[in-house]
Design an enzyme around this catalytic site. Structure first.
Site, PDB file in Angstrom:
ATOM      1  N   ARG A 103      -5.885 -10.930  -3.101  1.00  0.00           N
ATOM      2  CA  ARG A 103      -4.742 -10.479  -3.885  1.00  0.00           C
ATOM      3  C   ARG A 103      -4.045 -11.626  -4.590  1.00  0.00           C
ATOM      4  NH1 ARG A 103      -1.612  -8.164   0.918  1.00  0.00           N
ATOM      5  NH2 ARG A 103      -2.693  -9.947   1.755  1.00  0.00           N
ATOM      6  N   SER A 114      -1.642  -3.666   3.972  1.00  0.00           N
ATOM      7  CA  SER A 114      -1.423  -2.692   5.045  1.00  0.00           C
ATOM      8  C   SER A 114      -0.129  -2.987   5.792  1.00  0.00           C
ATOM      9  CB  SER A 114      -2.603  -2.688   6.016  1.00  0.00           C
ATOM     10  OG  SER A 114      -3.741  -2.142   5.400  1.00  0.00           O
TER      11      SER A 114
END
Length: 170
Positions: free
Chosen positions: A89, A126
Site C-alpha cells: 500500500r 484489516s
C-alpha cells in the site's frame, strides 16, 4: 506456476481481493493462505475467515483457500508453491515486505513478487476496518457484502447486549 497470497484476512477487504484477482491473472493457481498471528486480536474466528474468503473468491478461477500454521516457507514447500505474492500500500509496507522476502529467500530460495495495491484501495487495512467496525462504523464500502453483513450482525448483537462499540473494543 503456483503462487501464494498469505495473510490473516481479518476481515478480507476489497484491497485483498484486488491483489488476489491480479495474482490469479498472472499464475496458474493461487493459494490464499490464511495464517494465524498470535499478536493479533481477531474479529472473526478462523472458520469465519475461511468461509468469507471462500465466498469472496468463488468466482476467481484457479484460486483456493488454505490454512497455514508455522513458517510460510514450510507451507510453500509442502504445497509446491513457486512464488509468494504480497500487496503493497505504501513505503512502510515495502520496507517490511522486503525484509520478509529476503528472509524467506534465505530460508528456502522462494521468490516474492510485490504488487502495488490499486490506488482505490491503498488506504485500507484489516486493522483499520476492525477498529471502525468495533466502534460501530459502516465499513460496507470496503469489504465484500457478506463480510459487511457479518459485521452488521456483530454490531447489532453488541447493541442488544447493551454494550457500545467503544466498550466492545476495549
Amino acid at each position: 506456476m503456483r503462487a501464494i497470497c498469505p495473510g490473516s484476512f481479518d476481515p478480507v477487504t476489497h484491497g485483498h481481493l484486488d491483489v488476489i484477482a491480479r495474482a490469479a491473472h498472472l499464475f496458474d493457481e493461487v493459494i490464499v493462505a490464511l495464517g494465524r498471528n498470535s499478536s493479533k486480536n481477531y474479529l472473526f474466528t478462523v472458520e469465519e475467515r475461511v468461509a468469507m474468503l471462500t465466498e469472496a473468491t468463488a468466482d476467481m478461477p484457479g484460486v483456493r483457500i488454505g490454512l497455514m500454521d508455522g513458517l510460510l516457507v514450510d507451507y510453500c514447500r509442502n504445497e509446491g508453491v513457486d512464488v509468494i505474492v504480497k500487496g503493497l500500500r505504501f513505503a512502510g509496507d515495502f520496507e517490511f515486505e522486503v525484509q520478509m522476502s529476503q528472509m524467506n529467500h534465505a530460508l528456502s530460495g522462494i521468490e516474492t513478487i510485490m504488487l502495488p495495491t490499486s490506488a482505490r484501495w491503498a488506504h485500507l487495512s484489516s486493522t483499520i476496518i476492525r477498529e471502525v467496525a468495533k466502534l460501530g462504523g459502516d465499513v460496507s464500502d470496503f469489504v465484500p457484502d457478506a463480510v459487511a453483513e457479518r459485521i452488521r450482525a456483530m454490531q447489532r448483537a453488541r447493541e442488544r447486549a447493551g454494550g457500545s462499540g467503544a466498550d466492545a473494543a476495549s
